[in-house]
Design an enzyme around this catalytic site. Structure first.
Site, PDB file in Angstrom:
ATOM      1  N   TRP A 129       1.878   7.729  57.091  1.00  0.00           N
ATOM      2  CA  TRP A 129       1.697   9.274  57.058  1.00  0.00           C
ATOM      3  C   TRP A 129       2.721   9.990  56.310  1.00  0.00           C
ATOM      4  CZ3 TRP A 129      -1.987  12.741  59.739  1.00  0.00           C
ATOM      5  CH2 TRP A 129      -3.174  12.100  60.335  1.00  0.00           C
TER       6      TRP A 129
ATOM      7  N   SER B  43       2.753   6.700  63.196  1.00  0.00           N
ATOM      8  CA  SER B  43       3.872   6.069  63.963  1.00  0.00           C
ATOM      9  C   SER B  43       3.502   5.709  65.419  1.00  0.00           C
ATOM     10  CB  SER B  43       4.469   7.653  64.266  1.00  0.00           C
ATOM     11  OG  SER B  43       5.195   8.053  62.874  1.00  0.00           O
TER      12      SER B  43
ATOM     13  N   PHE C  85      16.367   4.410  65.436  1.00  0.00           N
ATOM     14  CA  PHE C  85      15.103   5.328  65.333  1.00  0.00           C
ATOM     15  C   PHE C  85      15.086   6.220  64.262  1.00  0.00           C
ATOM     16  CE2 PHE C  85      13.586   9.266  67.524  1.00  0.00           C
ATOM     17  CZ  PHE C  85      12.224   8.788  67.973  1.00  0.00           C
TER      18      PHE C  85
ATOM     19  N   THR D 138      -2.417  21.598  67.359  1.00  0.00           N
ATOM     20  CA  THR D 138      -3.019  20.873  68.438  1.00  0.00           C
ATOM     21  C   THR D 138      -1.903  20.074  69.297  1.00  0.00           C
ATOM     22  OG1 THR D 138      -3.809  18.743  67.578  1.00  0.00           O
ATOM     23  CG2 THR D 138      -5.289  20.479  67.335  1.00  0.00           C
TER      24      THR D 138
ATOM     25  N   VAL E 296       7.056   9.637  60.438  1.00  0.00           N
ATOM     26  CA  VAL E 296       7.174  11.207  60.419  1.00  0.00           C
ATOM     27  C   VAL E 296       5.982  11.730  60.953  1.00  0.00           C
ATOM     28  CG1 VAL E 296       7.147  13.119  58.685  1.00  0.00           C
ATOM     29  CG2 VAL E 296       8.175  10.923  57.911  1.00  0.00           C
TER      30      VAL E 296
ATOM     31  N   HIS F   1      -1.760  17.038  69.713  1.00  0.00           N
ATOM     32  CA  HIS F   1      -1.509  15.846  69.257  1.00  0.00           C
ATOM     33  C   HIS F   1      -0.287  15.448  68.939  1.00  0.00           C
ATOM     34  CE1 HIS F   1      -4.180  12.327  68.247  1.00  0.00           C
ATOM     35  NE2 HIS F   1      -3.251  12.312  67.311  1.00  0.00           N
TER      36      HIS F   1
HETATM   37  C1  DLZ Z   1      -3.450  11.235  63.948  1.00  0.00           C
HETATM   38  C2  DLZ Z   1      -2.101  11.338  63.446  1.00  0.00           C
HETATM   39  C3  DLZ Z   1      -1.780  12.740  63.306  1.00  0.00           C
HETATM   40  C4  DLZ Z   1      -2.458  13.900  63.642  1.00  0.00           C
HETATM   41  N1  DLZ Z   1      -0.381  12.907  62.878  1.00  0.00           N
HETATM   42  C5  DLZ Z   1       0.303  12.205  62.368  1.00  0.00           C
HETATM   43  C6  DLZ Z   1       1.889  12.328  61.952  1.00  0.00           C
HETATM   44  O1  DLZ Z   1       1.907  13.344  61.790  1.00  0.00           O
HETATM   45  N2  DLZ Z   1       2.570  11.385  61.584  1.00  0.00           N
HETATM   46  C7  DLZ Z   1       2.253   9.884  62.008  1.00  0.00           C
HETATM   47  O2  DLZ Z   1       3.093   8.840  61.639  1.00  0.00           O
HETATM   48  N3  DLZ Z   1       0.786   9.600  62.428  1.00  0.00           N
HETATM   49  C8  DLZ Z   1      -0.059  10.721  62.645  1.00  0.00           C
HETATM   50  N4  DLZ Z   1      -1.406  10.279  63.213  1.00  0.00           N
HETATM   51  C9  DLZ Z   1      -1.911   8.807  63.327  1.00  0.00           C
HETATM   52  C10 DLZ Z   1      -1.066   8.062  64.611  1.00  0.00           C
HETATM   53  O3  DLZ Z   1       0.167   7.841  64.494  1.00  0.00           O
HETATM   54  C11 DLZ Z   1      -2.082   6.933  64.857  1.00  0.00           C
HETATM   55  O4  DLZ Z   1      -1.860   6.115  63.547  1.00  0.00           O
HETATM   56  C12 DLZ Z   1      -3.666   7.350  65.028  1.00  0.00           C
HETATM   57  O5  DLZ Z   1      -3.700   8.046  66.143  1.00  0.00           O
HETATM   58  C13 DLZ Z   1      -4.240   5.756  65.221  1.00  0.00           C
HETATM   59  O6  DLZ Z   1      -3.727   5.249  66.310  1.00  0.00           O
END
Ligand code: DLZ
Length: 161
Positions: free
Chosen positions: A26, A58, A114, A87, A81, A89
């Site tokens: 991401w 992550s 980390f 939300t 990141v 989340h």
């Molecule tokens: C779902 C999600 C969201 C909303 N934001 C991030 C983020 O900012 N950075 C990141 O590394 N991963 C994000 N994810 C994905 C989750 O880490 C994970 O890959 C999904 O929930 C699937 O398990």
């Protein structure tokens, strides 16, 4: 938390260590900076052939770290990141990753650098990504910390003379 006060670490005799970098996908621009910084740090330390694995997000970092910790790696570096949205989340993913990596490193005795940024905005993340114009280089820092810790552990695991 501020980057001020970070130590200048000197790490020696580490070229033979087996190191794995696990990186989420991401936020591509920030992740590119973190991965580049991590690989630059490894090259400076003489660690020429690290394993580099890309995971979806992550949240997937801890499970891969746990499996690699059981496969003989001396140090692991986790890069990701997470950017706050509208939300809860952000809190769940950030806490899950942080607690998961902490559990893995303490349970296995394998140091984990980390390098997971948890930021309110993408600008904050870019400022820490080791890119041109960034003030901090968290991928580089995470490698140095993990490898430094691995050398400390190796020094105390040798038999007393
Ligand atoms: C779902 C999600 C969201 C909303 N934001 C991030 C983020 O900012 N950075 C990141 O590394 N991963 C994000 N994810 C994905 C989750 O880490 C994970 O890959 C999904 O929930 C699937 O398990």
């Amino acid at each position: 938390m501020s980057g001020k006060g970070a130590p200048e670490l000197t790490v020696k005799n580490c070229g033979d260590l087996r190191v794995a970098v696990i990186a989420a996908q991401w936020h591509v621009q920030v992740m590119d900076g973190l991965v580049d910084g991590a690989l630059r740090a490894l090259a400076e330390l003489g660690i020429d052939e690290p394993t580099v694995l890309r995971v979806p997000g992550s949240f997937e970092l801890p499970v891969v770290a746990k499996v690699l910790a059981g496969r003989g790696y001396d140090a692991i570096v986790a890069l990701g990141v997470i950017i706050r949205g509208g939300t809860p989340h952000f809190e769940y993913v950030s806490q899950g990753v942080t607690a998961g990596l902490t559990q893995v490193t303490v349970d296995t005795g394998v140091p984990i650098g980390f390098g997971v940024l948890t930021c309110d905005t993408e600008e904050q993340a870019l400022d820490r990504a080791g890119l041109p114009g960034s003030n901090e280089d968290k991928g580089h820092e995470a490698v140095t910390a993990a490898v430094a810790t691995a050398t400390i552990l190796r020094s105390v695991s040798e038999p007393w003379r």
